[in-house]
Write a protein that holds these residues in place. Structure first.
Motif, PDB file in Angstrom:
ATOM      1  N   ILE A  20       0.843  -1.196   0.000  1.00 45.07           N
ATOM      2  CA  ILE A  20       0.000   0.000   0.000  1.00 45.07           C
ATOM      3  C   ILE A  20       0.878   1.247   0.000  1.00 45.07           C
ATOM      4  O   ILE A  20       0.608   2.222  -0.713  1.00 45.07           O
ATOM      5  CB  ILE A  20      -0.930   0.020   1.228  1.00 45.07           C
ATOM      6  CG1 ILE A  20      -1.944  -1.135   1.160  1.00 45.07           C
ATOM      7  CG2 ILE A  20      -1.668   1.353   1.330  1.00 45.07           C
ATOM      8  CD1 ILE A  20      -2.974  -1.019   0.082  1.00 45.07           C
ATOM      9  N   LEU A  21       1.935   1.210   0.770  1.00 40.78           N
ATOM     10  CA  LEU A  21       2.844   2.351   0.874  1.00 40.78           C
ATOM     11  C   LEU A  21       3.458   2.678  -0.484  1.00 40.78           C
ATOM     12  O   LEU A  21       3.579   3.854  -0.856  1.00 40.78           O
ATOM     13  CB  LEU A  21       3.941   2.053   1.895  1.00 40.78           C
ATOM     14  CG  LEU A  21       4.736   3.251   2.429  1.00 40.78           C
ATOM     15  CD1 LEU A  21       3.818   4.242   3.119  1.00 40.78           C
ATOM     16  CD2 LEU A  21       5.815   2.771   3.389  1.00 40.78           C
ATOM     17  N   PHE A  22       3.830   1.663  -1.235  1.00 41.10           N
ATOM     18  CA  PHE A  22       4.394   1.885  -2.569  1.00 41.10           C
ATOM     19  C   PHE A  22       3.351   2.497  -3.508  1.00 41.10           C
ATOM     20  O   PHE A  22       3.637   3.427  -4.259  1.00 41.10           O
ATOM     21  CB  PHE A  22       4.905   0.557  -3.148  1.00 41.10           C
ATOM     22  CG  PHE A  22       5.283   0.636  -4.599  1.00 41.10           C
ATOM     23  CD1 PHE A  22       6.436   1.293  -5.000  1.00 41.10           C
ATOM     24  CD2 PHE A  22       4.456   0.075  -5.570  1.00 41.10           C
ATOM     25  CE1 PHE A  22       6.776   1.376  -6.343  1.00 41.10           C
ATOM     26  CE2 PHE A  22       4.793   0.155  -6.913  1.00 41.10           C
ATOM     27  CZ  PHE A  22       5.957   0.803  -7.299  1.00 41.10           C
ATOM     28  N   LEU A  23       2.123   1.969  -3.449  1.00 35.51           N
ATOM     29  CA  LEU A  23       1.060   2.457  -4.325  1.00 35.51           C
ATOM     30  C   LEU A  23       0.650   3.893  -4.010  1.00 35.51           C
ATOM     31  O   LEU A  23       0.124   4.595  -4.871  1.00 35.51           O
ATOM     32  CB  LEU A  23      -0.164   1.543  -4.217  1.00 35.51           C
ATOM     33  CG  LEU A  23       0.015   0.112  -4.748  1.00 35.51           C
ATOM     34  CD1 LEU A  23      -1.231  -0.716  -4.475  1.00 35.51           C
ATOM     35  CD2 LEU A  23       0.331   0.127  -6.238  1.00 35.51           C
ATOM     36  N   LEU A  24       0.897   4.334  -2.778  1.00 37.85           N
ATOM     37  CA  LEU A  24       0.528   5.687  -2.386  1.00 37.85           C
ATOM     38  C   LEU A  24       1.229   6.740  -3.239  1.00 37.85           C
ATOM     39  O   LEU A  24       0.643   7.761  -3.599  1.00 37.85           O
ATOM     40  CB  LEU A  24       0.870   5.933  -0.911  1.00 37.85           C
ATOM     41  CG  LEU A  24      -0.112   5.424   0.145  1.00 37.85           C
ATOM     42  CD1 LEU A  24       0.454   5.637   1.530  1.00 37.85           C
ATOM     43  CD2 LEU A  24      -1.459   6.116   0.020  1.00 37.85           C
ATOM     44  N   PHE A  25       2.494   6.496  -3.561  1.00 35.26           N
ATOM     45  CA  PHE A  25       3.292   7.526  -4.224  1.00 35.26           C
ATOM     46  C   PHE A  25       3.310   7.405  -5.744  1.00 35.26           C
ATOM     47  O   PHE A  25       3.687   8.354  -6.431  1.00 35.26           O
ATOM     48  CB  PHE A  25       4.745   7.455  -3.712  1.00 35.26           C
ATOM     49  CG  PHE A  25       4.890   7.845  -2.280  1.00 35.26           C
ATOM     50  CD1 PHE A  25       5.067   9.170  -1.926  1.00 35.26           C
ATOM     51  CD2 PHE A  25       4.843   6.891  -1.274  1.00 35.26           C
ATOM     52  CE1 PHE A  25       5.194   9.541  -0.600  1.00 35.26           C
ATOM     53  CE2 PHE A  25       4.981   7.255   0.057  1.00 35.26           C
ATOM     54  CZ  PHE A  25       5.146   8.583   0.400  1.00 35.26           C
ATOM     55  N   LEU A  26       2.902   6.272  -6.273  1.00 32.55           N
ATOM     56  CA  LEU A  26       3.036   6.028  -7.709  1.00 32.55           C
ATOM     57  C   LEU A  26       2.154   6.910  -8.597  1.00 32.55           C
ATOM     58  O   LEU A  26       2.653   7.513  -9.567  1.00 32.55           O
ATOM     59  CB  LEU A  26       2.765   4.548  -7.992  1.00 32.55           C
ATOM     60  CG  LEU A  26       2.976   4.074  -9.425  1.00 32.55           C
ATOM     61  CD1 LEU A  26       4.420   4.290  -9.847  1.00 32.55           C
ATOM     62  CD2 LEU A  26       2.599   2.603  -9.553  1.00 32.55           C
ATOM     63  N   PRO A  27       0.853   7.053  -8.324  1.00 25.10           N
ATOM     64  CA  PRO A  27      -0.022   7.764  -9.269  1.00 25.10           C
ATOM     65  C   PRO A  27       0.341   9.227  -9.477  1.00 25.10           C
ATOM     66  O   PRO A  27       0.325   9.717 -10.601  1.00 25.10           O
ATOM     67  CB  PRO A  27      -1.415   7.645  -8.629  1.00 25.10           C
ATOM     68  CG  PRO A  27      -1.314   6.512  -7.696  1.00 25.10           C
ATOM     69  CD  PRO A  27       0.090   6.512  -7.205  1.00 25.10           C
ATOM     70  N   PHE A  28       0.632   9.944  -8.393  1.00 23.56           N
ATOM     71  CA  PHE A  28       0.888  11.378  -8.549  1.00 23.56           C
ATOM     72  C   PHE A  28       2.149  11.615  -9.369  1.00 23.56           C
ATOM     73  O   PHE A  28       2.208  12.522 -10.186  1.00 23.56           O
ATOM     74  CB  PHE A  28       1.005  12.062  -7.182  1.00 23.56           C
ATOM     75  CG  PHE A  28       1.063  13.558  -7.285  1.00 23.56           C
ATOM     76  CD1 PHE A  28      -0.110  14.297  -7.420  1.00 23.56           C
ATOM     77  CD2 PHE A  28       2.277  14.229  -7.290  1.00 23.56           C
ATOM     78  CE1 PHE A  28      -0.063  15.676  -7.539  1.00 23.56           C
ATOM     79  CE2 PHE A  28       2.328  15.602  -7.408  1.00 23.56           C
ATOM     80  CZ  PHE A  28       1.147  16.341  -7.533  1.00 23.56           C
ATOM     81  N   MET A  29       3.188  10.801  -9.149  1.00 29.06           N
ATOM     82  CA  MET A  29       4.419  10.962  -9.918  1.00 29.06           C
ATOM     83  C   MET A  29       4.155  10.737 -11.403  1.00 29.06           C
ATOM     84  O   MET A  29       4.651  11.478 -12.258  1.00 29.06           O
ATOM     85  CB  MET A  29       5.487   9.998  -9.396  1.00 29.06           C
ATOM     86  CG  MET A  29       5.969  10.323  -7.983  1.00 29.06           C
ATOM     87  SD  MET A  29       7.343   9.279  -7.437  1.00 29.06           S
ATOM     88  CE  MET A  29       6.497   7.708  -7.233  1.00 29.06           C
TER      89      MET A  29
END
Length: 247
Positions: A20-29
């Motif tokens: 979940i932590l990894f997925l948190l940052f992926l979309p905005f980047m």
């Protein structure tokens, strides 16, 4: 409000999961990357075309001829600066829209799979939605969002509206995209409609609270994925409660 706080609490706790932590940052980047690519490829053409149109418009010609306060060069500079500011203002909510769509269509199935195994292993899937329905819903909501954004842009000049309007628009976007996609597999059509009807105010309220994250320094980076997480917990909790309390 207890339902909202419960969903938010569960969402914060879920952030301890490495996946979940990894997925948190992926979309905005990814969304920022797409936005910047579009800005530097199509942005120059758009700014030039729009500024030329404004410069040659009746209003600008009237101001220049009637009051003689703008030379042709000054009018061109004012038009270019105005369009540049508008483009920059639109880039941020457009990037957020792209990020939310990426989360909704691509990442949400992975998030739901994680939550299903951990928190809702016995929740039956009634598949009241479809992928085509999700695509249509995404297109409809996105168009309404962009039209409302463009139509209210001039109000951003009014003090306070530059905060209130994006907040309300992000609440609309989050609620209308995520509710369908979260319940697409798990709920029947009747269950989804009932959950939306009985929790309409709370669903929009959750969207407003989540929209405030965008104004927290650096926290806006994780806002789209965290919003999907909060709506997942809210909707699945509501579905579970609905089935357990059904006569």
């Amino acid at each position: 409000m207890d339902k909202i706080f419960r969903a938010l609490k569960q969402s914060f706790q879920a952030c301890g999961n490495p996946r979940i932590l990894f997925l948190l940052f992926l979309p905005f980047m990814l969304a920022v990357f797409v936005g910047l690519v579009l800005f530097f490829t199509l942005g120059t053409w758009w700014i030039t075309a729009a500024s030329t149109g404004i410069e040659q418009s009746f209003v600008m010609q009237y101001i220049s001829e009637k009051w003689n306060i703008l030379s042709s060069d000054s009018a061109a500079s004012v038009s270019y600066f105005f369009v540049l500011i508008v483009t920059i203002l639109l880039l941020i909510p457009f990037s957020y829209l792209v990020a939310v769509i990426l989360v909704s269509l691509v990442l949400l199935p992975f998030i739901l799979r994680i939550l299903e195994k951990k928190d809702y292993p016995s929740l039956d899937k009634k598949r009241g939605g479809s992928f085509s329905g999700s695509l249509w819903n995404t297109l409809k909501v996105s168009v309404i969002y962009l039209v409302a954004l463009s139509g209210t842009l001039f109000l951003w000049l009014v003090p306070g509206f530059a905060i209130v309007i994006p907040l309300l628009l992000s609440a609309y976007l989050n609620k209308n995209l995520f509710v369908y996609d979260v319940l697409e597999e798990f709920a029947s059509v009747e269950e989804r409609q009932r959950i939306e009807k009985e929790n309409r105010g709370l669903l929009y309220g959750l969207g407003v609270i989540l929209g405030l994250i965008n104004y927290v320094p650096l926290a806006f980076v994780v806002a789209p994925t965290f919003a999907s997480l909060a709506y997942s917990y809210f909707c699945l909790n509501a579905l579970k409660d609905l089935r357990e309390n059904r006569p």
